[in-house]
Structure formats: structure tokens, C-alpha cells
Design an enzyme around this catalytic site. Structure first.
Site, short mmCIF file in Angstrom:
data_model
loop_
_atom_site.label_atom_id
_atom_site.label_comp_id
_atom_site.label_asym_id
_atom_site.label_seq_id
_atom_site.Cartn_x
_atom_site.Cartn_y
_atom_site.Cartn_z
N HIS A 322 -38.54 3.35 46.25
CA HIS A 322 -37.81 2.08 46.15
C HIS A 322 -38.78 0.90 46.21
CE1 HIS A 322 -34.31 -0.64 47.34
NE2 HIS A 322 -35.36 -1.35 47.71
N GLU A 323 -39.67 0.94 47.19
CA GLU A 323 -40.60 -0.19 47.34
C GLU A 323 -41.58 -0.27 46.17
OE1 GLU A 323 -39.73 -2.28 49.50
OE2 GLU A 323 -38.33 -0.92 50.48
ZN LIG Z 1 -35.65 -3.34 48.14
#
Ligand SMILES: [Zn+2]
Length: 887
Positions: A322-323
Site C-alpha cells: 500500500h505504501e
Molecule cells: Zn495510504
């Protein structure tokens, strides 16, 4: 009124040169100097920028006219704390200029509120570098958290996402500590005895909220990307405080290949020369995507094969992906303003699961998303107090409340619906178009739609517009006639009381229909009107929303639902999960009933998939959470639960074998936990004997995945001893995720005296003055507060405590993100509308500006739960009696 309250447009930054020095580890102050290249579009005597909790000392503007440089100095400043702005006042008029420099000297504080430049305490596991600040119990590390609006707490700046600039950064550190920032180190020079100045390479053009730095007694593990970027493999490092780096291996196994996957999928290379991941001991959220230096809550990045719960493997792999998705979506192309936060978060959520699915197809993460992500999105979006995905944000300080299940999970669910319609390849092509076109700039929702339309030839705005711009989601009601069905869409409200004026949106609803006579597979039909009729339907079997790719609820006629319950072999795991979720939600809202839910799920005793079991057991826990306050209904639901899981529990046993698949291990834990929570005699006895052996011999003879099961049995059978043991384990235990597990297990304590004397002070007391072993850090409070609220004995006691100690609470939860989250998780489980008035009355004279949106949602949640309870408790009682779960 303008749609956004922003800084005056007259001064625009293009480059920052920021220097931090003289860090004082006694009073936590530091000295700062920032020199900002700006353009000034008209003559002015005042400059307004963002500043919070900083003392500005002096400022100077140098204006370069091409021939000479004019200088304007001031030490006259005024502060607007509410708006978090400072105004620099100059005696003379400063002329307009394309090339001016604004230099400011200032003093700041390394706070302990997890925002801006802050310190985190931690217990060292090995001896540390000599200069590390420490007290009797803790050592300290330093890092930053600037999103959404906290760069201004660390240095004066033009703190808005549109006002992008490049950054040169340097920091003075003790020689034996490590300093990190977005970019690689450029140089290190000695500054004074024992200290050095670390200078970093210049960043690309980016928003202030993405700048980051950190300093501490760090060590790292390193790997490299498989692909080459400009001829070089990129170094990827996981940094931890000393002694923990080996727990970074799992994240390190994923990060480089995720960078490669995204570079190829988006058709645009990872833009920076390095990628660091840093474990931070105190953290508000899960992680923060600072460009090139992503910071994480420890449990979101560290994993230890020997001591961690296997569930954290999934969490770490996902959060890392996600990051990293943000490195493109958010960092390279940034939302224009906070109202488009969803562009960042929904896409990163989708891409995070996309990557994990590529690396671990056996984990079935999209089925997991249907059960967890979509269900959470449905719960919030089913409320009257929900909000559109694309939500107006007038004041940037309000954006903290938008980091919620709508921005992340509903947005991701709607993107997943679109991906399914366009095909993943086309979708990614469109994403590439969007990223290349707006690289290093800012973008709006419509730009993404344009790029996706370009790549697909579809009118994406027409498909997606209402999903993003309008509140809520549809309920599809099905009516049957021989050989055909009629379907109709209306807005779904979990209170079941939608009014005509709230029901005006007509969504594009991809039907995912299977079961058309003479057709194979899933049909690409969509409902684009209020209602329609579909002919040639197979009367024996059909289903809508195949694989749960659509974000809507389906209300089948009761006989059809019952029939689908006998055709489970024709449903995918996603189908089963979404039908269970729909049935539970329809029961909640009054369109269905708890009887139809229980009738449907009682056929799942032979299920073997972990994720489907989760949906079944979650729906049962949902019922228990509403109706469990009646002792007989609680008993009846427990009887139902035990009968349902009995065979599966016996079959799966207690032994983990090395070569079994990942989901089987998770299923064992989940089934045993459910058995123990519902007083399964044999499972409880076994769990207790393991607990006793652990306490008496001090050794963990059991698999770490069984901790929650064993803790839960002990909390139920011998709460006084278990509370003591788990608090001790929380404080002294070395397992990173074990701390979270202790807190969540403690929340199931049902002894009022123990809750009052041992848990609430532990949760709410500040340390100091309380000893560190008796005070949960504010960033972790939700881990105990949430199960206490779900616990029908504890939730009232906690609420009384909150009311009596509000000012103490707000001191401890000084970070508005923490306070907002705590208000939400501690108050949304009541089952009686009298609490709505109690909450209104209590907060009447309080400052609720940082959680006003949340309070409305809390009240809506309570109204829905109370309505369900009073409407259906007798229905449930009758059904449990008729089916011999209650005498
Ligand atoms: Zn995020």
C-alpha cells in the site's frame, strides 16, 4: 464562501533549504533555519504561512531584481493558532519578484504527540549507542509525521498539497546515531564535539506532507530490486532500532519485488534512488508513505517467524505494498486538495491488494477484501451520516476525519468494480497514462477518469461519477416470475428508513449475472435505470454480483436465498461471503431478519475455507453484539455457534504442521477462538491447561498463533489471574505483535471490578505520573478500548469513566487523530437510543471540532443497533426456540 480555506496565493514556494540543529534531549527543543525560494506576484508588507507550536525568531526576504539584491528584515510576527498560521510583518513594502528568498530562523519542540517532529519511547532489547536519550525505563528515537497538516509543526512552510517544491535537508546528530530522510545522504561533516551534520540529496518536486526525517540508534537489513533503474538496482532497507532488524526480513522480502511490480504495471519507473522502510515505536496510523522513507507502526512492518501470529504476515505484506503504491499514486501525482484524498487512498488500497495477490495467490486476498474491506465500507456507507467518496473539505484541519473506511475501502471497492469491468490490463494502462501526464504535479478525480476513458474507450465518468460523487450505495431488490426476474435499485440505509429525497441516485450497477438460459459464465449486463426486467433466467439457479465485484447489497426473495443455501457448491468463496454479508445487513436494516440469517448460515458447518468461515463467524458475532445483552439470547446464540463449529473444530485439531497451507493455519486459530469464546468445554479446558503450563513453567509450549485462544480462555475462566498475567506480558514480553494481542484479549474481561480497578486506569492514565507498566501509549489505546466497547459488561463502565475523566483523556490523546478514533471505537456499540441523548448531552459544551463527523456516525450506529434489537429480539428468540437452541 470559497470551497477551500487556503493561504494567500501571492507568495509561492519552489524550493526549501531546511536545517535542523542543536537538538536538546533534556527539554526536547531544537533550532531550525529554513530558506525558501519564492515568487511574489504583487508588492506586499505581510507574508502568511503555516506554523504551529514554533517560535519564529527572525525572518529576512531577499529580492533579486537581476541587478541588485534588496533585503527586508523583520522580527514582528503574529500567530493564529486556530488556523495554524503565522504572519510575518515587514516595515517596508516588498516588491513583486520572481526570484526572492524567504529565510526564517525558528525554535521548535520534539513533541510526544506523534505529529510533526516527535519522539517515540521504546524499551531497548540490546545495549544502545551511548548518545541515545534515555530515562529509567525507555530509550527514545525520533521521526516525523506530516500528513495531513503537521509539517508546519516542524518548520514554517506553505503546507498545502498543491504548493510543491524541492527540498534540501540537513540535520545535526550525535556521531553514533543514524539520520535518515527522503533521499540518500550527500555528505557528513563534523559540526562540534561528538556531533555531525548530515546533508541529504535534493528531493524531487513534492508536497510538504511527504517530507520526512528520522534519527536514532538504527540498524538495517538490505536487499536490492531485481530490475535496474537508470542502470542500477535500487537499494531497499528496513531500518529498526538496534536489536530488531532481523524482524524486518519479511517486509524486505516483499518491498523490492513490489517496487518492480509497480514499475512494470504502471509503466513508469520508481522515481527515487533508494527506498527505506522504518519501524517507529509510537505511531498514530498503520504507516506513512513519505517519499523514499516510509514510516510504519512496528506491527505493520516487523514479523518474526518464531514469535509472531501468522496473520501479521498478511498485514505486513499488504501495508508495505500500500505504501509503495503511494510512491506513485500520491507522491509522484498528488491530489489537488484534500477533498480528493480518495485518489491517494483508494488506489493505494487497491494496488496493495493487487500486489499481495500477485505474490501470494493462495492467500485469496480478494475474498479477504470482500469480507473485511467491503464489509467495513458497507457498514459506514449504510449510515445516513456517511459521506461521498469525493468529499468537500473546506478547512484542511478537517481532513483527519476523512481518513476513514469511505476514503480507503469504499473507494477501493468501487475501483475494484471498475477494474473488473475494464479488465486489469486496460485499467493499469489508464493508470500509466494518468501518472505520466501528471507526474510531479497535482490531479483531480476527473483527470483519472479521462485517462481511464482514453485507455479503455469507455465513458468512465458516466460509469463511476455517482459512485464517487454521491453518498451511499444501492440495494438491489429482486422479484421473480417464472423464467424472469425484475430488479430495482434504491439507496440502502442500515436503519431501513430511506426517504424519497435521500433516494434519488441511480447508480451504474454491473450485475454480474450468472444463470441466463443458454449462456455460459458471467454476463456483462448492467443496471443503469431505476429498474428493469431480465428474461431467460434459469429458475433452478441464478446469482447476481458474481464474485462480489459490485459494491451493492442484493435482496433475493426468501425462497431463493434458502435455495442458494443448498447450492453452495455453485458459489465461489467471494459469492458466499457477500451473500452472508448481505443477509446480515438486510437483517440489521429490517429488510430481512436474524431468522433468515441463521437459517442461511446453519448450512456452513462443513465449510473448509478460512475466509468463508470468517464471514459466518463475523455475522454470528454481530448478532451476539446486538442481542447478547439478553442472557437467554446470548445462551441460544452460543448453543447455535457450538453446534455449527463442533465438527470443524474436532477436525482441524490443535496441531500446526509445517507444510499445511497458510489459510488452514489461520482457520485453526479462528475456529478454536470461536469455540472458546462460546464456552466449548473441551477446547476451553485444553486452552486453560496450556495457559497454566505457560504461567507455571514460563515456557511457551504452544504455537504463537494460539495465543489469542489461550488468553481468551483464561480471561473467561480465571479473570483476576489472567488480567495480571497479560498486563505483565504486555509490558515485559518481547513479541512485537504480542502486545496488541494482550490488549485485545484483556478487553474481553467481564468482571466489573477488574475492569474498573485494573483496565480503565491502565488504559487512560498518563505516564508519568503512572508507572510505564500501568499506562498504554496513546497510539495503542484503541487495541483495548475497542474490545471493551464491544463487551456488553464493560461498555457502560468505560463510558462512565470517559465522562468522569474527559480532561485527563484529552490530555493523553492530544493528537486529534487518536482522539477521533477513540471516540468512534468506544461509543459506537451501544444498543439503546438513550445513549444518543447521553452522548449529545455530554458533548454539548465540549470542543468536538476534531471529531464532529465521527459523533454523527456514532449516533447513527447506535440508532441502527437499537432499532434492530427492539424490532427483532422476539423474532430471534422464537427462531432459537423453534430450532432447539433454546428451551
Ligand atoms: Zn495510504
Amino acid at each position: 464562501m470559497a470551497d477551500r480555506d487556503i493561504l494567500p496565493a501571492v507568495v509561492k514556494p519552489s524550493h526549501y533549504d531546511l536545517s535542523i540543529s542543536s537538538l536538546n534531549f533534556s527539554n526536547w527543543s531544537y533550532q531550525g533555519h529554513v530558506s525558501i525560494n519564492v515568487s511574489i506576484s504583487e508588492p506586499l508588507k505581510e507574508i502568511v504561512l503555516n506554523s504551529l507550536e514554533l517560535t519564529l525568531e527572525k525572518a529576512e526576504v531577499a529580492v533579486d531584481s537581476g541587478k541588485s539584491v534588496q533585503s527586508f528584515k523583520t522580527s514582528t510576527f503574529s500567530y493564529d493558532d486556530k488556523k495554524q498560521r503565522a504572519t510575518l510583518q515587514f516595515a517596508e513594502e516588498i516588491p513583486a519578484s520572481q526570484q526572492a528568498t524567504l529565510a526564517i530562523s525558528f525554535k521548535g519542540t520534539i513533541n510526544n504527540d506523534m505529529a510533526g517532529f516527535y519522539r517515540s519511547k521504546y524499551k531497548p532489547v540490546v545495549p544502545a549507542a551511548a548518545s541515545v536519550p534515555k530515562d529509567e525505563t525507555f530509550h527514545y528515537m525520533f521521526s516525523t509525521q506530516f500528513e495531513a497538516c503537521d509539517a508546519r509543526r516542524a518548520f514554517p512552510c506553505f503546507d498545502e498539497p498543491r504548493l510543491k517544491a524541492t527540498f534540501d535537508f540537513q540535520i545535526e546528530t550525535p556521531e553514533d546515531q543514524v539520520a535518515l530522510s527522503n533521499m540518500p545522504v550527500k555528505s557528513v561533516t563534523k559540526s562540534r564535539d561528538g556531533f555531525q551534520t548530515v546533508t541529504f540529496e535534493r528531493t524531487p518536486v513534492m508536497s510538504t506532507y511527504l517530507l520526512a526525517w528520522a534519527m536514532g540508534d538504527f540498524e538495517y537489513v538490505e536487499a536490492f530490486t531485481g530490475r535496474r533503474y537508470n542502470g542500477k538496482q535500487i537499494p531497499v532497507r528496513v531500518y529498526t532500532t538496534r536489536g530488531l532488524k532481523e524482524q524486518g526480513r519479511w517486509a524486505l522480502e516483499h518491498a523490492p519485488k513490489t517496487i518492480d511490480l509497480f514499475s512494470e504495471s504502471f509503466g513508469i519507473d520508481y522515481p527515487l534512488p533508494k527506498s527505506d522502510l522504518l519501524a517507529v515505536h509510537e505511531f498514530t496510523h498503520g504507516a506513512m508513505e513519505n517519499w523514499g522513507l516510509v514510516t510504519y507502526r512496528t506491527t505493520a512492518v516487523l514479523f518474526d517467524e518464531k514469535t509472531s501470529d501468522a496473520r501479521y504476515k498478511n498485514r505486513v505484506a499488504y501495508v508495505v505494498a500500500h505504501e509503495l503504491a503511494h510512491q506513485w499514486f500520491g507522491n509522484l501525482v498528488t491530489m489537488d486538495w484534500w477533498d480528493e484524498l480518495w485518489l491517494n487512498e483508494s488506489f493505494a488500497t487497491w494496488a496493495g491488494w493487487y500486489a499481495v495477490n500477485e505474490f501470494h495467490p493462495d492467500w485469496q486476498v480478494w475474498a479477504q477484501f470482500v469480507n473485511e474491506g467491503m464489509e467495513m465500507a458497507f457498514k459506514l456507507d449504510g449510515m445516513r451520516a456517511s459521506h461521498p467518496v469525493h468529499v468537500p473539505v473546506q478547512d484542511a484541519l478537517d481532513v483527519n476525519q476523512i481518513f476513514d473506511h469511505i476514503s480507503y475501502l469504499k473507494g477501493c471497492s468501487t475501483l475494484r468494480m471498475l477494474v473488473n469491468h475494464l479488465g486489469v490490463k486496460t485499467f493499469l494502462q489508464g493508470v500509466g497514462v494518468y501518472l505520466r501526464k501528471h507526474a510531479y504535479g497535482n490531479a483531480k478525480t476527473e483527470y483519472l477518469w479521462q485517462a481511464l476513458s482514453e485507455a479503455s474507450g469507455a465513458n468512465v465518468n458516466e460509469l463511476m461519477g455517482n459512485w464517487i460523487e454521491k453518498i451511499g450505495h444501492p440495494l438491489i431488490t429482486v422479484a421473480e416470475e417464472p423464467g424472469q426476474i425484475s430488479i430495482k435499485q434504491n439507496r440502502f440505509l442500515s436503519t431501513g428508513d430511506v426517504k424519497p429525497e435521500e433516494d434519488e441516485t441511480v447508480w451504474w450497477v454491473p450485475l454480474g449475472l450468472q444463470g441466463k438460459v443458454g449462456e455460459q459464465g458471467i454476463q456483462t449486463l448492467a443496471l443503469t435505470d431505476r429498474d428493469t426486467t431480465i428474461r431467460d433466467i434459469d429458475d433452478d439457479f441464478y446469482k447476481l454480483n458474481s464474485n462480489a465485484t459490485g459494491f451493492y447489497r442484493t435482496n433475493y426473495p426468501p425462497a431463493r436465498l434458502a435455495k442458494l443455501g443448498t447450492q453452495l457448491d455453485r458459489l465461489t468463496n467471494e459469492d458466499k461471503i457477500s451473500i452472508i454479508g448481505s443477509t446480515a445487513d438486510l437483517a440489521f436494516s429490517g429488510y430481512g431478519s436474524p431468522a433468515s440469517l441463521l437459517s442461511f448460515i446453519q448450512g456452513f458447518g462443513g465449510e473448509t475455507n478460512h475466509l468463508v468461515w470468517c464471514a459466518v463467524l463475523d455475522s454470528l458475532n454481530g448478532l451476539k453484539s446486538i442481542f447478547g445483552q439478553d442472557d437467554d439470547l446470548k445462551q441460544g446464540l452460543e448453543n447455535f455457534s457450538l453446534k455449527l463449529v463442533d465438527n470443524a473444530v474436532a477436525k482441524i485439531g490443535w496441531e500446526f504442521s509445517e507444510n499445511e497451507d497458510y489459510l488452514t493455519g489461520l482457520l485453526r486459530k479462528r475456529l478454536l477462538l470461536h469455540a472458546v469464546a462460546n464456552r466449548h468445554t473441551a477446547a476451553s479446558e485444553k486452552a486453560l491447561s496450556l495457559f497454566d503450563a505457560w504461567v507455571s513453567q514460563g515456557t511457551t509450549a504452544f504455537n504463537p498463533n494460539l495465543r489469542t485462544v489461550i488468553y481468551r480462555a483464561a480471561i473467561r475462566a480465571k479473570p483476576a489471574e489472567a488480567v495480571k498475567v497479560l498486563k505483565k506480558e504486555w509490558y515485559n514480553g518481547s513479541s512485537i505483535d504480542g502486545k496488541e494481542l494482550c490488549l485485545s484479549s484483556l478487553g474481553h474481561t467481564r468482571d466489573p471490578e477488574l475492569i474498573k480497578s485494573e483496565l480503565l486506569p491502565f488504559l487512560f492514565d498518563l505516564s508519568p505520573p503512572a508507572p510505564a507498566s500501568e499506562s498504554i501509549p496513546s497510539g495503542d489505546m484503541h487495541s483495548l478500548g475497542s474490545p471493551l466497547a464491544a463487551n456488553s459488561v464493560a461498555r457502560n463502565i468505560q463510558w462512565d469513566y470517559i465522562r468522569e475523566n474527559w480532561s485527563k483523556l484529552t490530555t493523553k490523546m492530544a493528537n486529534p487523530v487518536v482522539l477521533d478514533r477513540f471516540v468512534k471505537i468506544s461509543l459506537n456499540k451501544f444498543v439503546d437510543v438513550k445513549y444518543v441523548s447521553e452522548i449529545e448531552k455530554f458533548f454539548e459544551d465540549k470542543d468536538t471540532s476534531s471529531f464532529d463527523r465521527t459523533l454523527e456516525q456514532v449516533k447513527d450506529a447506535i440508532r441502527g443497533r437499537a432499532a434492530y434489537y427492539s424490532r427483532d429480539r422476539d423474532v430471534l428468540r422464537e427462531w432459537l426456540k423453534a430450532n432447539n437452541y433454546l428451551s
